[in-house]
Scaffold this motif. Structure first.
Motif, mmCIF file in Angstrom:
data_model
loop_
_atom_site.group_PDB
_atom_site.id
_atom_site.type_symbol
_atom_site.label_atom_id
_atom_site.label_comp_id
_atom_site.label_asym_id
_atom_site.label_seq_id
_atom_site.Cartn_x
_atom_site.Cartn_y
_atom_site.Cartn_z
ATOM 1 N N UNK A 282 52.297 26.377 39.887
ATOM 2 C CA UNK A 282 51.429 27.504 40.198
ATOM 3 C C UNK A 282 50.537 27.806 39.004
ATOM 4 N N UNK A 283 49.264 28.081 39.263
ATOM 5 C CA UNK A 283 48.311 28.377 38.206
ATOM 6 C C UNK A 283 48.597 29.726 37.567
ATOM 7 N N UNK A 284 48.175 29.864 36.297
ATOM 8 C CA UNK A 284 48.326 31.148 35.609
ATOM 9 C C UNK A 284 47.238 32.133 35.986
ATOM 10 N N UNK A 285 46.206 31.652 36.638
ATOM 11 C CA UNK A 285 45.101 32.531 37.023
ATOM 12 C C UNK A 285 45.564 33.492 38.113
ATOM 13 N N UNK A 286 45.230 34.764 37.923
ATOM 14 C CA UNK A 286 45.561 35.772 38.938
ATOM 15 C C UNK A 286 44.285 36.245 39.611
ATOM 16 N N UNK A 287 44.377 36.398 40.930
ATOM 17 C CA UNK A 287 43.254 36.884 41.725
ATOM 18 C C UNK A 287 43.436 38.357 42.042
ATOM 19 N N UNK A 288 42.328 39.080 42.025
ATOM 20 C CA UNK A 288 42.298 40.465 42.485
ATOM 21 C C UNK A 288 41.360 40.510 43.691
ATOM 22 N N UNK A 289 41.945 40.718 44.863
ATOM 23 C CA UNK A 289 41.187 40.652 46.110
ATOM 24 C C UNK A 289 41.061 42.055 46.677
ATOM 25 N N UNK A 290 39.829 42.532 46.795
ATOM 26 C CA UNK A 290 39.570 43.867 47.338
ATOM 27 C C UNK A 290 39.277 43.760 48.826
ATOM 28 N N UNK A 291 39.841 44.689 49.599
ATOM 29 C CA UNK A 291 39.539 44.750 51.029
ATOM 30 C C UNK A 291 39.175 46.180 51.389
ATOM 31 N N UNK A 292 37.914 46.422 51.717
ATOM 32 C CA UNK A 292 37.516 47.746 52.200
ATOM 33 C C UNK A 292 37.845 47.870 53.682
#
Length: 661
Positions: free
Chosen positions: A1-11
């Motif tokens: 698993x990659x160390x990159x973290x995603x921040x996903x916004x959902x309006x």
């Protein structure tokens, strides 16, 4: 698993169904770390209660002015390395986050990534078009639309930290186009991934569809200096040519999962040749279809016309009512279609007529267990109503079954009158009845009496039995015109032993003997006194009518003094209802469905002998005309076909859509 973290916004606002599917598409992502930031705009549906039960979501509910303001608020509390936003009518395809993370890791000088997408119906997920693109060029955006779909856009966090990843608050619809143009103008590099990253749902409510954003895009072009430019069409044409050169318009074979809930459950959609052109129209949900099987009915060949009249009146009441929201398919025979089929069919009702008469003998067996099993498959219905109560022995397909089991007469006959039929017929009808009671999805019946008797046969189905209240079998439109009453009593004649015609006439002989009036006994249906019965009592003045039409029967009832209806068992007691609607009282047998119908009105006989019968009939004849009129109104209010049709439609909806909650 990659160390990159995603921040996903959902309006979101009042879009719980779409939100759950969107969340499910993110929860199924593998090989990447993520946080899902849901920014709710003070929804008034069940969104907030649902969010309260989702511990893995970072959510907040408060009023906002636009989806872009909601995304900005969500990103403000984010912690991820890569930022994106996904609307509730959009979904990430499997492994999208892992793919994007790998692209960012492989290209450290790239600040933004976007990819291709599949356009689909937002509710069903059915494919509409394959949206394959080319690298972003600022000149194409200033002279045309933003062709990078927002559901495929991903940004490094440093753009937010540098104050570049912001939406203009004065733009409600095309703020994403202004953002991408501003980033390109600032020298931000975008990487295009030539693979499908997301599903872009089309619902008719998309901000990017229609003319609502025209004024905003014209304002932007004025700022960019391209409003009214003669280069608009040439540059758009060049972009089209570049896309064509890269094969973006070629049909492609696709297969993809579409999330149907928040748990990541999916259905798979595919297309052999999905092109780039598409046209969306509001989807018409597939119309549910219910079949009504009536091949085995014929007014002239039935020993008892009650079930025929029930079916006829129910069909006509359904046709006269409002659109139920599903299609009703009638299956009739050429022998009964003229009687059963309404003269005018509404658009949501249709009929298939099978040549022949299937009311008796081997033809009935062929119809009930051949056509009755095949027609649901031939006409692709979702449920079938068998108003005579018999299910086919063999079921083909998955259509739900509804039976109207009017009574338990076949069991009563076998027990009390075993010689009335052959052993084979008794066994056949008993087995058919028990099978219907055992296998039907929904069981309807006509009275509490019948429901209790059916429950005795199969106690496990008691809770599945629903009572519907029929109306009169005869088409009685108010009281018939006033006529001179005769000293006449009506008997519905029948050779079937439980109808008790022979017993009735014997009791009437005693009644006539002690009466001061000279009574005429009108026996309908029978043409003569059966030779195998006891001799006709000499004291009786009997007139046999043979089969008569409904109008004649209504007139005969109206000019008579009473109906004498001593049937030992009935599912409902329709003749008794019809008599009161014609303005005459009824002598009936206590402890039956007829007694339930009449609510123990005067005229009930306890079955003990002539003396009690005479007292019962005298009590019925003593009911005053005004009281008979009150009874008529009371019965009419409860037992009428529009009411029965509504109850039946409720059962249909349960069969088609499940129980109401």
């Amino acid at each position: 698993m990659t160390d990159i973290q995603f921040s996903i916004a959902t309006p979101t606002r009042n879009s719980l169904a779409g939100l759950r599917r969107c969340v499910g598409s993110i929860r199924q992502q593998q090989g990447a770390r993520w946080e899902h930031l849901v920014q709710d705009g003070a929804s008034t549906d069940d969104t907030v209660p649902w969010l309260s039960g989702q511990p893995d979501l970072n959510w907040k509910s408060e009023p906002d002015t636009s989806l872009y303001e909601a995304v900005t608020r969500a990103w403000a509390r984010s912690h991820g390395d890569i930022l994106s936003y996904l609307n509730t009518d959009e979904q990430y395809l499997p492994d999208t986050l892992a793919t994007v993370a790998a692209a960012f890791a492989a290209h450290p000088g790239i600040d933004a990534v976007f990819g291709d997408a599949i356009l689909c119906d937002a509710e069903s997920g059915l494919p509409l078009a394959a949206r394959r693109e080319i690298p972003l060029r600022r000149i194409y955006i200033t002279h045309g639309p933003l062709y990078a779909l927002s559901c495929t856009l991903f940004f490094r966090r440093r753009l937010l930290d540098q104050g570049l990843l912001t939406f203009r608050p004065d733009l409600q619809i095309v703020a994403d186009a202004e953002l991408v143009h501003r980033l390109l103008s600032a020298g931000i590099r975008f990487l295009h991934l030539r693979q499908n990253l997301a599903l872009f749902g089309i619902s008719g409510n998309n901000l990017s569809i229609g003319s609502s954003g025209t004024s905003e895009i014209n304002r932007l072009r004025t700022e960019w200096g391209t409003a009214g430019s003669p280069w608009l069409l040439p540059i758009r044409s060049i972009r089209v040519l570049e896309k064509a050169f890269h094969g973006c318009y070629l049909p492609t074979r696709i297969s993809y999962p579409f999330c149907i809930d928040e748990n990541g459950h999916t259905v798979t959609h595919s297309a052999r040749r999905l092109g780039a052109r598409w046209r969306w129209t509001p989807p018409v949900p597939p119309t549910k279809r219910i079949g009504l099987y009536a091949l085995d009915l014929d007014h002239h060949r039935l020993a008892s016309p009650g079930i025929f009249n029930y079916t006829r009146q129910l069909i006509h009441a359904l046709a006269a009512g409002p659109n139920p929201g599903f299609h009703i398919r009638l299956w009739l025979s050429s022998a009964n279609a003229s009687d059963l089929c309404p003269s005018i069919l509404p658009a949501w009702m249709s009929v298939r007529i099978i040549p022949g008469n299937y009311a008796a003998g081997w033809r009935r067996l062929l119809a009930d267990h051949g056509w009755g099993a095949l027609l649901p498959c031939i006409d692709h219905v979702d449920a079938v109503h068998y108003p005579k109560g018999w299910l086919p022995f063999f079921k083909i397909g998955s259509a739900a079954s509804i039976v109207t089991m009017h009574d338990t007469i076949v069991h009563y006959l076998a027990k009390h009158y075993p010689d009335s039929r052959s052993r084979f017929k008794h066994r056949y009808f008993i087995n058919a009845s028990l099978q219907s009671l055992r296998k039907a999805n929904i069981i309807l019946t006509d009275s509490r009496f019948s429901a209790q008797e059916l429950g005795k046969l199969n106690p496990n189905r008691i809770s599945d039995i629903t009572i519907t209240d029929p109306g009169p079998g005869l088409s009685i439109d108010g009281i018939p015109p006033a006529v001179l009453k005769r000293d006449q009593l009506v008997v519905i004649g029948s050779r079937i032993p439980y109808k008790a015609t022979e017993t009735t006439l014997s009791l009437l002989a005693d009644f006539v003997t002690q009466s001061s009036r000279r009574w005429t006994i009108l026996v309908t249906t029978l043409a003569h006194w059966p030779h195998d019965w006891e001799p006709l009592p000499a004291s009786l003045d009997v007139r046999f009518t043979g089969p008569i039409d409904d109008t004649t029967l209504i007139n005969e009832l109206a000019r008579s003094r009473a109906l004498v209806f001593l049937s030992e068992i009935e599912g409902f007691g329709m003749p008794a209802l019809e008599a009161y609607l014609c303005g005459i009282p009824v002598g009936y047998r206590n402890g039956t469905a007829t007694a339930e119908l009449l609510e123990s009105l005067p005229g009930g006989w306890d079955g003990t002998g002539p003396a009690s019968f005479i007292r019962a009939l005298d009590a019925a004849l003593a009911i005053a005309p005004d009281e008979i009129d009150n009874i008529r109104h009371r019965l009419t209010d409860r037992y009428n076909w529009p009411h029965c049709a509504r109850q039946t439609l409720s059962a249909y909806r349960t069969a088609l859509y499940g129980p109401e909650t």
